[in-house]
Design a protein around this motif. Structure first.
Motif, PDB file in Angstrom:
ATOM      1  N   GLN A 180       0.849  -1.188   0.000  1.00 27.29           N
ATOM      2  CA  GLN A 180       0.000   0.000   0.000  1.00 27.29           C
ATOM      3  C   GLN A 180       0.894   1.250   0.000  1.00 27.29           C
ATOM      4  O   GLN A 180       1.225   1.798   1.042  1.00 27.29           O
ATOM      5  CB  GLN A 180      -0.915  -0.017   1.230  1.00 27.29           C
ATOM      6  N   VAL A 181       1.315   1.667  -1.186  1.00 30.68           N
ATOM      7  CA  VAL A 181       2.156   2.861  -1.304  1.00 30.68           C
ATOM      8  C   VAL A 181       1.509   3.808  -2.304  1.00 30.68           C
ATOM      9  O   VAL A 181       0.804   3.383  -3.222  1.00 30.68           O
ATOM     10  CB  VAL A 181       3.586   2.495  -1.762  1.00 30.68           C
ATOM     11  N   GLU A 182       1.764   5.093  -2.123  1.00 35.48           N
ATOM     12  CA  GLU A 182       1.229   6.098  -3.046  1.00 35.48           C
ATOM     13  C   GLU A 182       2.113   6.156  -4.283  1.00 35.48           C
ATOM     14  O   GLU A 182       3.311   6.400  -4.198  1.00 35.48           O
ATOM     15  CB  GLU A 182       1.156   7.462  -2.371  1.00 35.48           C
ATOM     16  N   TRP A 183       1.509   5.941  -5.438  1.00 36.82           N
ATOM     17  CA  TRP A 183       2.256   5.938  -6.691  1.00 36.82           C
ATOM     18  C   TRP A 183       2.488   7.366  -7.146  1.00 36.82           C
ATOM     19  O   TRP A 183       1.612   8.222  -7.047  1.00 36.82           O
ATOM     20  CB  TRP A 183       1.482   5.167  -7.753  1.00 36.82           C
ATOM     21  N   VAL A 184       3.689   7.644  -7.655  1.00 34.69           N
ATOM     22  CA  VAL A 184       4.003   8.938  -8.259  1.00 34.69           C
ATOM     23  C   VAL A 184       4.670   8.680  -9.593  1.00 34.69           C
ATOM     24  O   VAL A 184       5.312   7.655  -9.808  1.00 34.69           O
ATOM     25  CB  VAL A 184       4.934   9.785  -7.349  1.00 34.69           C
ATOM     26  N   ASP A 185       4.503   9.640 -10.511  1.00 36.35           N
ATOM     27  CA  ASP A 185       5.111   9.463 -11.825  1.00 36.35           C
ATOM     28  C   ASP A 185       6.581   9.889 -11.797  1.00 36.35           C
ATOM     29  O   ASP A 185       7.136  10.217 -10.743  1.00 36.35           O
ATOM     30  CB  ASP A 185       4.330  10.241 -12.893  1.00 36.35           C
ATOM     31  N   ASP A 186       7.208   9.905 -12.969  1.00 38.11           N
ATOM     32  CA  ASP A 186       8.627  10.236 -13.048  1.00 38.11           C
ATOM     33  C   ASP A 186       8.921  11.664 -12.604  1.00 38.11           C
ATOM     34  O   ASP A 186      10.048  11.988 -12.228  1.00 38.11           O
ATOM     35  CB  ASP A 186       9.132  10.028 -14.484  1.00 38.11           C
ATOM     36  N   LEU A 187       7.924  12.538 -12.669  1.00 37.82           N
ATOM     37  CA  LEU A 187       8.099  13.928 -12.257  1.00 37.82           C
ATOM     38  C   LEU A 187       7.777  14.142 -10.781  1.00 37.82           C
ATOM     39  O   LEU A 187       7.835  15.274 -10.292  1.00 37.82           O
ATOM     40  CB  LEU A 187       7.215  14.844 -13.114  1.00 37.82           C
ATOM     41  N   GLY A 188       7.389  13.061 -10.085  1.00 39.08           N
ATOM     42  CA  GLY A 188       7.069  13.187  -8.673  1.00 39.08           C
ATOM     43  C   GLY A 188       5.661  13.684  -8.394  1.00 39.08           C
ATOM     44  O   GLY A 188       5.399  14.217  -7.308  1.00 39.08           O
ATOM     45  N   VAL A 189       4.762  13.553  -9.361  1.00 39.03           N
ATOM     46  CA  VAL A 189       3.383  14.009  -9.202  1.00 39.03           C
ATOM     47  C   VAL A 189       2.489  12.797  -8.984  1.00 39.03           C
ATOM     48  O   VAL A 189       2.459  11.880  -9.811  1.00 39.03           O
ATOM     49  CB  VAL A 189       2.913  14.793 -10.448  1.00 39.03           C
ATOM     50  N   SER A 190       1.745  12.820  -7.882  1.00 36.32           N
ATOM     51  CA  SER A 190       0.831  11.719  -7.576  1.00 36.32           C
ATOM     52  C   SER A 190      -0.567  12.071  -8.062  1.00 36.32           C
ATOM     53  O   SER A 190      -0.911  13.252  -8.220  1.00 36.32           O
ATOM     54  CB  SER A 190       0.796  11.463  -6.072  1.00 36.32           C
ATOM     55  N   PRO A 191      -1.425  11.061  -8.298  1.00 36.61           N
ATOM     56  CA  PRO A 191      -2.812  11.353  -8.706  1.00 36.61           C
ATOM     57  C   PRO A 191      -3.559  12.212  -7.699  1.00 36.61           C
ATOM     58  O   PRO A 191      -4.383  13.043  -8.079  1.00 36.61           O
ATOM     59  CB  PRO A 191      -3.438   9.961  -8.838  1.00 36.61           C
ATOM     60  N   GLU A 192      -3.268  12.033  -6.401  1.00 38.80           N
ATOM     61  CA  GLU A 192      -3.971  12.814  -5.387  1.00 38.80           C
ATOM     62  C   GLU A 192      -3.621  14.299  -5.494  1.00 38.80           C
ATOM     63  O   GLU A 192      -4.502  15.165  -5.405  1.00 38.80           O
ATOM     64  CB  GLU A 192      -3.617  12.280  -3.998  1.00 38.80           C
TER      65      GLU A 192
END
Length: 597
Positions: free
Chosen positions: A41-53
């Motif tokens: 259970q981890v918060e996913w972030v993209d390559d730019l460090g931006v999460s969906p939340e």
């Protein structure tokens, strides 16, 4: 009126092709994933460090802006991370300023009766200090005899604002109320601070409006960002072993060929199985677009289980009927229809909006037809002779309207038990549902025709079926027979529940009568005012009519929605639907709807 059959699909492929396979499966969008492993259970972030939340927060902040700029659709000037970071910083700053502004507004409101002053400090009054008290007017006599030096600063109809001059704070028994803390910052300084904060908030509003030009690109990024996050989540619950991965999910039976073609195209092994008896697949409702609004009503309360039945269509029409009986006015139905026409195009921009506007149109149509049948037009009679000829019912006919409500309730429960009997055909509980139908019919005949041998025979047969067929216990020993008898006796206790549920439909008559009576009352009140006050009375008459009927319309609509749903989702469900399930959620990519300026 069906729940689509599902198959359990198992896909197996090479581990190095897992990412590509998951992306293709998400594009296909037909599988409800079954976890095969416990993913982290981890918060996913993209390559730019931006999460969906974070993206969602930025999008919500900009979307709530009343004015929006022309949308940027090209990405060559768009830095996602920088835009999200800047927007969220401004959002955080705005929240801080709004909290400070609210605190200042309250502080200024409390301090204004004391006036604008600056405390002189301990040496400014030769060692004396000021102590402030907010004393109720009726307790001022206690202040007058306390022996302190004090002065009235302000007085209103409830309180007297008193400043006490003393070296030490007065003892609790000297003043009737605790001391008021005014603070050391003068009123003028607080008002200046409030002015500065409001200016900064206006600047932030301007910057938010300017940032709304990124709404489309942010929404598109959110869709791709959320899709990637979901792929990562699904990838964490696949079964990976020895260079091979396996993913499992539910797929609609009519989509099996499409999934098989996908597996051949991606080089995956596919196994399809029927659901086991002990498994509980998700529920995928199947209704035509014109009646799909009933699905939204059903989902709002309880999703039926996979092996239950889909009540969407029955609820669609029964809800419209109950709503019409509660509204009970053709004029109100026309207002509702005109409001729906005004928002018709806007509601058509989404699937849920298109379903709800059809449901709303059905509610307005049923209400209009019933309003014509009862001859009520904003609480007045039919305005035209042809409409008078169409009036077949009288909402003030208590016996007739009560009979209508009870017959509607009995019919609704007959439908519930009839569907339940059909669904359980071949099993003993189907006969128990048929027994309840006989009991309802016998009770109606007893009420309308009185006692007779046929009525008692019909009711007795129904109760016998309920007693004998409510249990599915297997076995021929004495203990099993006793338990069956106990189950039958417990089932018979539902007789009082059945009686109460049928009478519960009397709320249709009561609420419809209340709506009609209020409309007539407002009309009569307006007429009386116009007669009593010539000239000015015409303006008051119009005001009473507009405000009164608007209030009555809102109350009738709210009552129609609440009680129309209640009769469907409590009384009706109680006799036809007991299994609760969960919705089919396909692993699919999100759509992007362009923002309009």
């Amino acid at each position: 009126m069906s729940i689509r059959p599902l198959l359990k699909a198992s896909l197996v492929g090479m581990l190095e092709e897992k990412a590509q396979a998951l992306d293709a499966l998400q594009s296909l969008g037909v599988v409800h994933i079954i976890p095969l492993a416990a993913g982290p259970q981890v918060e996913w972030v993209d390559d730019l460090g931006v999460s969906p939340e974070r993206l969602r927060l930025a999008l919500q902040y900009l979307a709530s802006c009343p004015k929006k700029r022309r949308q940027v659709t090209e990405t060559h000037h768009f830095d996602l991370a920088a835009v999200v970071h800047a927007v969220l910083d401004k959002r955080h700053r705005r929240m801080q300023l709004e909290e400070q502004r609210d605190a200042l507004v309250k502080r200024i409101k409390d301090l204004r009766p004391w006036g604008s002053f600056e405390l002189p400090g301990e040496q400014g009054l030769y060692g004396q200090r000021l102590w402030f008290y907010l004393v109720p007017n009726y307790r001022m006599k206690e202040v007058e005899r306390n022996g302190l030096v004090w002065s009235v600063v302000h007085r209103d109809n409830r309180h007297t604002y008193i400043a006490v001059i003393s070296q030490e704070e007065p003892r609790p028994n000297q003043m009737p109320v605790p001391r008021t803390h005014t603070g050391s910052i003068p009123l003028a300084t607080l008002e200046l601070q409030l002015h500065d904060i409001e200016i900064e908030l206006e600047l932030l509003d301007g910057e938010r409006e300017a940032d709304t030009r990124w709404l489309y690109l942010l929404q598109r990024s959110l869709a791709g960002n959320a899709d990637a996050a979901e792929r990562a989540s699904v990838g964490a619950v696949t079964l990976d072993h020895d260079g091979v991965f396996a993913i499992q999910g539910w797929v609609a039976a009519d989509k099996a060929d499409e999934l098989a073609a996908f597996a051949d195209r991606e080089g995956l092994a596919l196994i399809l199985n029927e659901p086991e008896r002990e498994e509980l697949p998700p529920t995928l409702l199947d209704n035509p677009p014109t009646l799909a609004g009933g699905e939204d009503v059903v989902r709002f309360y309880q999703m039926p289980g996979y092996r239950a039945w889909d009540p969407s269509r029955v609820v669609f029409f029964s809800f419209a009927t109950f709503f019409a009986l509660i509204l009970s006015d053709a004029g109100y139905a026309l207002i509702m229809g005109m409001g729906l026409l005004f928002y018709w195009r806007r509601m058509g921009s989404s699937d849920s909006g298109r379903r709800l506007r059809i449901l709303g149109a059905t509610l307005a149509f049923f209400s209009l037809v019933y309003g014509v049948l009862v001859g009520s037009y904003f609480g007045a009679g039919p305005p035209l002779p042809v409409l008078a000829d169409l009036q077949l019912l009288d909402v003030n006919d208590f016996n007739g309207m009560m009979n209508l409500s009870i017959f509607i309730g009995a019919g609704h429960l007959l439908i519930a038990n009839g569907i339940n009997a059909w669904r359980l055909r071949g099993r003993l509980p189907a006969l128990a549902s048929a027994g309840w139908m006989l009991v309802i019919v016998a009770a109606l005949l007893l009420w309308q025709r009185g006692t007779s041998l046929a009525v008692f025979t019909l009711g007795g047969l129904g109760l016998l079926l309920v007693f004998a067929c409510s249990s599915e216990r297997k076995g021929q020993d004495l203990r099993t027979w006793l338990l069956r008898a106990l189950d039958g006796l417990l089932a018979l206790t539902g007789l009082s529940s059945m009686f109460g549920d049928v009478l519960s439909y009397l709320r249709l008559f009561a609420l419809g009568l209340a709506s009609a009576s209020l409309a007539v009352t407002f009309n009569q009140l307006a007429q009386d005012v116009a007669s009593a006050l010539p000239g000015m009375g015409v303006l008051l008459e119009v005001l009473i009519l507009v405000v009164g009927h608007l209030l009555n319309f809102v109350l009738a609509v709210v009552s129609g929605v609440i009680h129309g749903l209640r009769l469907n989702l409590i009384e009706f469900y109680n006799w036809s639907l007991s299994d609760e399930g969960y919705a089919f959620q396909p692993f699919a990519k999100r759509e992007v709807n362009p923002w309009t300026t």
